[in-house]
Design a protein around this motif. Structure first.
Motif, PDB file in Angstrom:
ATOM      1  N   GLY A  55      -7.619  -0.996   1.063  1.00  0.00           N
ATOM      2  CA  GLY A  55      -6.856   0.244   1.154  1.00  0.00           C
ATOM      3  C   GLY A  55      -5.440  -0.022   1.624  1.00  0.00           C
ATOM      4  O   GLY A  55      -4.501   0.546   1.104  1.00  0.00           O
ATOM      5  N   ARG A  56      -5.329  -0.903   2.598  1.00  0.00           N
ATOM      6  CA  ARG A  56      -3.984  -1.190   3.092  1.00  0.00           C
ATOM      7  C   ARG A  56      -3.120  -1.752   1.983  1.00  0.00           C
ATOM      8  O   ARG A  56      -1.983  -1.387   1.828  1.00  0.00           O
ATOM      9  CB  ARG A  56      -4.058  -2.180   4.251  1.00  0.00           C
ATOM     10  CG  ARG A  56      -4.425  -1.524   5.557  1.00  0.00           C
ATOM     11  CD  ARG A  56      -3.745  -2.239   6.711  1.00  0.00           C
ATOM     12  NE  ARG A  56      -3.878  -3.689   6.618  1.00  0.00           N
ATOM     13  CZ  ARG A  56      -4.960  -4.351   6.991  1.00  0.00           C
ATOM     14  NH1 ARG A  56      -6.014  -3.724   7.443  1.00  0.00           N
ATOM     15  NH2 ARG A  56      -4.991  -5.652   6.912  1.00  0.00           N
ATOM     16  N   ARG A  58      -3.422  -1.199  -1.109  1.00  0.00           N
ATOM     17  CA  ARG A  58      -3.043  -0.167  -2.071  1.00  0.00           C
ATOM     18  C   ARG A  58      -1.960   0.738  -1.502  1.00  0.00           C
ATOM     19  O   ARG A  58      -0.966   1.000  -2.149  1.00  0.00           O
ATOM     20  CB  ARG A  58      -4.275   0.650  -2.446  1.00  0.00           C
ATOM     21  CG  ARG A  58      -3.992   1.584  -3.595  1.00  0.00           C
ATOM     22  CD  ARG A  58      -5.199   2.394  -3.936  1.00  0.00           C
ATOM     23  NE  ARG A  58      -6.284   1.560  -4.410  1.00  0.00           N
ATOM     24  CZ  ARG A  58      -7.544   1.972  -4.424  1.00  0.00           C
ATOM     25  NH1 ARG A  58      -7.852   3.149  -3.964  1.00  0.00           N
ATOM     26  NH2 ARG A  58      -8.484   1.196  -4.875  1.00  0.00           N
ATOM     27  N   SER A  59      -2.184   1.148  -0.250  1.00  0.00           N
ATOM     28  CA  SER A  59      -1.217   2.116   0.260  1.00  0.00           C
ATOM     29  C   SER A  59       0.135   1.446   0.489  1.00  0.00           C
ATOM     30  O   SER A  59       1.149   2.108   0.517  1.00  0.00           O
ATOM     31  CB  SER A  59      -1.724   2.751   1.551  1.00  0.00           C
ATOM     32  OG  SER A  59      -1.932   1.758   2.508  1.00  0.00           O
ATOM     33  N   ARG A  61       1.277  -0.868  -1.583  1.00  0.00           N
ATOM     34  CA  ARG A  61       1.892  -1.083  -2.876  1.00  0.00           C
ATOM     35  C   ARG A  61       2.612   0.177  -3.351  1.00  0.00           C
ATOM     36  O   ARG A  61       3.644   0.121  -3.980  1.00  0.00           O
ATOM     37  CB  ARG A  61       0.813  -1.467  -3.891  1.00  0.00           C
ATOM     38  CG  ARG A  61       1.366  -2.159  -5.114  1.00  0.00           C
ATOM     39  CD  ARG A  61       0.235  -2.517  -6.051  1.00  0.00           C
ATOM     40  NE  ARG A  61      -0.265  -1.348  -6.724  1.00  0.00           N
ATOM     41  CZ  ARG A  61      -1.527  -1.216  -7.116  1.00  0.00           C
ATOM     42  NH1 ARG A  61      -2.391  -2.148  -6.882  1.00  0.00           N
ATOM     43  NH2 ARG A  61      -1.915  -0.135  -7.739  1.00  0.00           N
TER      44      ARG A  61
ATOM     45  N   GLY B  31     -12.656   7.815   0.473  1.00  0.00           N
ATOM     46  CA  GLY B  31     -12.159   6.488   0.826  1.00  0.00           C
ATOM     47  C   GLY B  31     -10.847   6.210   0.111  1.00  0.00           C
ATOM     48  O   GLY B  31      -9.868   5.747   0.694  1.00  0.00           O
ATOM     49  N   ASP B  35      -7.177   5.791   1.785  1.00  0.00           N
ATOM     50  CA  ASP B  35      -6.407   4.559   1.581  1.00  0.00           C
ATOM     51  C   ASP B  35      -5.046   4.830   0.967  1.00  0.00           C
ATOM     52  O   ASP B  35      -4.080   4.118   1.207  1.00  0.00           O
ATOM     53  CB  ASP B  35      -7.192   3.599   0.682  1.00  0.00           C
ATOM     54  CG  ASP B  35      -8.456   3.099   1.380  1.00  0.00           C
ATOM     55  OD1 ASP B  35      -8.512   3.186   2.627  1.00  0.00           O
ATOM     56  OD2 ASP B  35      -9.377   2.639   0.688  1.00  0.00           O
ATOM     57  N   THR B  36      -4.988   5.870   0.158  1.00  0.00           N
ATOM     58  CA  THR B  36      -3.729   6.168  -0.522  1.00  0.00           C
ATOM     59  C   THR B  36      -2.778   6.980   0.363  1.00  0.00           C
ATOM     60  O   THR B  36      -1.583   6.718   0.397  1.00  0.00           O
ATOM     61  CB  THR B  36      -3.998   6.963  -1.819  1.00  0.00           C
ATOM     62  OG1 THR B  36      -4.920   6.218  -2.619  1.00  0.00           O
ATOM     63  CG2 THR B  36      -2.719   7.165  -2.608  1.00  0.00           C
ATOM     64  N   TYR B  37      -3.323   7.966   1.071  1.00  0.00           N
ATOM     65  CA  TYR B  37      -2.441   8.955   1.705  1.00  0.00           C
ATOM     66  C   TYR B  37      -2.379   8.902   3.228  1.00  0.00           C
ATOM     67  O   TYR B  37      -1.476   9.496   3.822  1.00  0.00           O
ATOM     68  CB  TYR B  37      -2.847  10.370   1.256  1.00  0.00           C
ATOM     69  CG  TYR B  37      -2.710  10.572  -0.238  1.00  0.00           C
ATOM     70  CD1 TYR B  37      -1.446  10.613  -0.830  1.00  0.00           C
ATOM     71  CD2 TYR B  37      -3.828  10.665  -1.062  1.00  0.00           C
ATOM     72  CE1 TYR B  37      -1.302  10.766  -2.205  1.00  0.00           C
ATOM     73  CE2 TYR B  37      -3.692  10.815  -2.444  1.00  0.00           C
ATOM     74  CZ  TYR B  37      -2.429  10.868  -3.001  1.00  0.00           C
ATOM     75  OH  TYR B  37      -2.290  11.008  -4.356  1.00  0.00           O
ATOM     76  N   ARG B  39      -1.717   6.543   5.526  1.00  0.00           N
ATOM     77  CA  ARG B  39      -0.609   5.852   6.188  1.00  0.00           C
ATOM     78  C   ARG B  39       0.713   6.632   6.068  1.00  0.00           C
ATOM     79  O   ARG B  39       1.363   6.898   7.088  1.00  0.00           O
ATOM     80  CB  ARG B  39      -0.504   4.428   5.623  1.00  0.00           C
ATOM     81  CG  ARG B  39       0.434   3.511   6.356  1.00  0.00           C
ATOM     82  CD  ARG B  39       0.260   2.085   5.867  1.00  0.00           C
ATOM     83  NE  ARG B  39      -0.931   1.455   6.436  1.00  0.00           N
ATOM     84  CZ  ARG B  39      -0.920   0.733   7.557  1.00  0.00           C
ATOM     85  NH1 ARG B  39       0.209   0.554   8.212  1.00  0.00           N
ATOM     86  NH2 ARG B  39      -2.017   0.199   8.011  1.00  0.00           N
ATOM     87  N   PRO B  40       1.093   7.027   4.833  1.00  0.00           N
ATOM     88  CA  PRO B  40       2.315   7.853   4.763  1.00  0.00           C
ATOM     89  C   PRO B  40       2.188   9.180   5.520  1.00  0.00           C
ATOM     90  O   PRO B  40       3.163   9.647   6.120  1.00  0.00           O
ATOM     91  CB  PRO B  40       2.539   8.084   3.267  1.00  0.00           C
ATOM     92  CG  PRO B  40       1.347   7.556   2.562  1.00  0.00           C
ATOM     93  CD  PRO B  40       0.611   6.658   3.500  1.00  0.00           C
TER      94      PRO B  40
END
Lengths: 362, 198
Positions: A55-56, A58-59, A61, B31, B35-37, B39-40
């Motif tokens: 996940g890291r 991906r996020s 990238r 999941g 993973d995509t959203y 962190r931002p």
């Protein structure tokens, strides 16, 4: 306080610099984030064995890609702005001028007048792609949403807007049966909010404004906004360039998107519609992408621009100059969705009806 | 999450990511969403209410999203707008903390500006930017929550006008006119904002 930081008025750049700088030093604690992920996956009934590592990646990238794209777009934008100070007719300008003439010549046909006490009915059928993801499979389909608007002959009277999720689906990857067999559920709560307001100012109350004080714009045009838009194609071109400046993934594409936003309202008078078509003849990169495009059963010429992996088309009936709608086509494809797939489209129809809530026959 | 042949379209960009959340195994899709959203989203929230509060808010946002997943309708907006909309609602409870934090940041302006003499241009520019940021903080503290949301969802979260409209449940025209008005007013009021104002 040193005086050189104190100015009467900041420029947009000053404001952006201050916004970028303020609290830009925040950190994300990866370990805390991983705990939240575990909590979430457990709550979702999954096994949170997998560490957050993929996940890291991906996020990480994505923002990088976004930043790279933004830089490229900014660079292209600045080059284009210099080059485009003097707009030049594009490859389809002549065609569009013919269509514009047609709109003006046949104003009685293309602009059906609304008699006093009656309503203009505008229906937009919008289809969007959605993807259901399962552990070993995914399903993609288009789903329909219909927005109907009733506009009184006297626009200061009450308007009605109905927003319906129809439950209609068109399958792109997989079938409804396969998806249901795999456990995908489609029973979302049906919502059909109905809004009523004079002038079509549906959000006045929420915004804490008096009714009929919404400022018109490309996305929510009112008669005043449309009356003051220039009819001269070059002036309209520059206005459109200014209003789209810095918006969207591509400056030329965004001009097409704004024109489509306005046309989609179904409210654009013939002289402005003609001016918009002529102005599209100046937008760099616009071309005929399909001579006979079928949109919800209506045929027209598709004019489109490709940018950022997507082609955006608007479709115009060459016989009447009527705006039929628009569509987006992926040029790169996604998992299970090949390049060339229509990933969203909207068709617009209008009619004159007796009463609020009446739907034209057929 | 295991990688398989037919994995989710992880190359779908945020502005067209409209997942179907009614699947039988939400853990997979959530999941991916996390993973995509996450962190931002954390970075955005941390800039508004601080890192620790933001970690709690991210966690809450995704749990609320999971519980309300049947309310998400992909036809009505991309999933990122929906997540930021949930986060915005949760943020409301911390509005007072946010304003307090902005006022504190505004008071720090005096320190930042006091250090600038005798350094090279790069340092001076940095100090200047820090002083401007502090002035901006003071002006942001004076905005209504709705105005702050529109400005910061655009500027810090990087949402486009349509996404901001969907996140806040207001028309896109309102977003654009509000953004225009807020920016114009900040350009005039931020430079004049007194530091240490309470």
């Amino acid at each position: 306080m040193s005086d050189d930081t104190v100015r009467e008025i900041w420029s947009d750049d000053d404001l952006d610099l201050a916004l970028r700088t303020l609290r830009s030093d925040v950190d994300t604690d990866t370990a805390v984030l991983a705990r939240s992920r575990t909590e979430l996956i457990t709550a979702a009934g999954g096994t949170p064995a997998e560490p957050a590592a993929p996940g890291r990646n991906r996020s990480r990238r994505w923002p990088w890609l976004a930043a790279a794209c933004a830089t490229a777009v900014a660079l292209v934008a600045s080059l284009l702005l210099v080059r485009l100070d003097q707009p030049e007719p594009n490859a389809v300008a002549a065609d569009l001028n013919v269509v514009a003439d047609l709109v003006v010549d046949r104003v009685a046909v293309s602009d059906e007048p609304v008699p006093a006490g009656r309503y203009r009915y505008i229906a937009t059928h919008a289809w969007w792609m959605s993807t259901a993801v399962l552990p070993h499979d995914s399903f993609s389909y288009l789903e329909e949403r219909v927005i109907e608007t009733w506009v009184p002959a006297d626009e200061r009277q009450e308007w009605l807007r109905r927003d319906t999720v129809t439950g209609e689906r068109k399958w792109i990857d997989g079938t409804e049966e396969e998806a249901k067999a795999a456990g995908v559920s489609f029973d979302r709560p049906p919502k059909a909010p109905e809004l009523r307001a004079p002038c079509g100012d549906f959000h006045a109350e929420n915004d804490g404004r008096a009714p009929c004080t919404q400022e018109g714009g490309w996305q929510e045009p009112d008669a005043e906004f449309m009356a003051e838009l220039p009819r001269d194609q070059e002036e309209l071109y520059h206005r459109l360039r200014d209003d789209t400046d810095g918006r969207g993934p591509d400056p030329d594409l965004e001009m097409l998107v704004y024109v489509a936003d306005l046309l989609r309202s179904g409210l654009v008078p013939a002289d402005l519609r003609a001016a918009l078509y002529r102005t599209l003849g100046l937008v760099p990169g616009l071309e005929v992408t399909e001579k006979v495009a079928n949109l919800d059963g209506h045929e027209g010429v598709a004019y489109g621009i490709s940018a950022a992996g997507v082609r955006h088309d608007i479709i115009i009936d060459p016989a009447t100059g009527r705006f039929l709608g628009e569509r987006e086509i992926t040029e790169e494809g996604y998992q299970g969705v090949p390049a060339g797939t229509v990933v969203s489209y909207t068709s617009v129809t209008t009619a004159v009806v007796e009463d609020l809530g009446d739907v034209p026959a057929g | 999450m295991t990688m398989t042949e037919r994995q989710p379209p992880d190359d779908v960009p945020a502005h067209r990511d409209r997942p179907h959340l009614g699947g039988p195994e939400p853990a997979v899709e959530f999941g991916r969403l996390f993973d995509t959203y996450a962190r931002p989203l954390h970075r955005y929230l941390a800039r508004r209410v601080g890192q620790d509060a933001a970690h709690d808010l991210v966690s809450e946002t995704f749990l609320v999203a999971l519980n309300q997943r049947h309310d998400y309708d992909p036809r009505r907006g991309v999933v990122r707008s929906w997540l930021y909309g949930i986060a915005t609602n949760l943020l409301r409870r911390r509005a007072r903390d946010e304003v307090r934090g902005l006022r504190a940041a505004a008071r720090s302006a005096g320190h930042a500006a006091g250090q600038d003499s005798g350094h090279d241009n790069a340092v001076a520019a940095r100090v200047d930017a820090a002083a401007m940021a502090a002035r901006l903080a003071g002006a942001l503290a004076g905005l209504s929550e709705g105005d702050r949301d529109v400005l910061l969802l655009t500027s810090w979260a990087g949402l486009d006008s349509n996404e901001v409209a969907d996140a806040l449940g207001i028309p896109v025209g309102t977003v654009r006119s509000r953004l225009h008005r807020v920016r114009r007013s900040l350009r005039a009021t931020a430079p004049r904002e007194e530091t240490g104002d309470e």
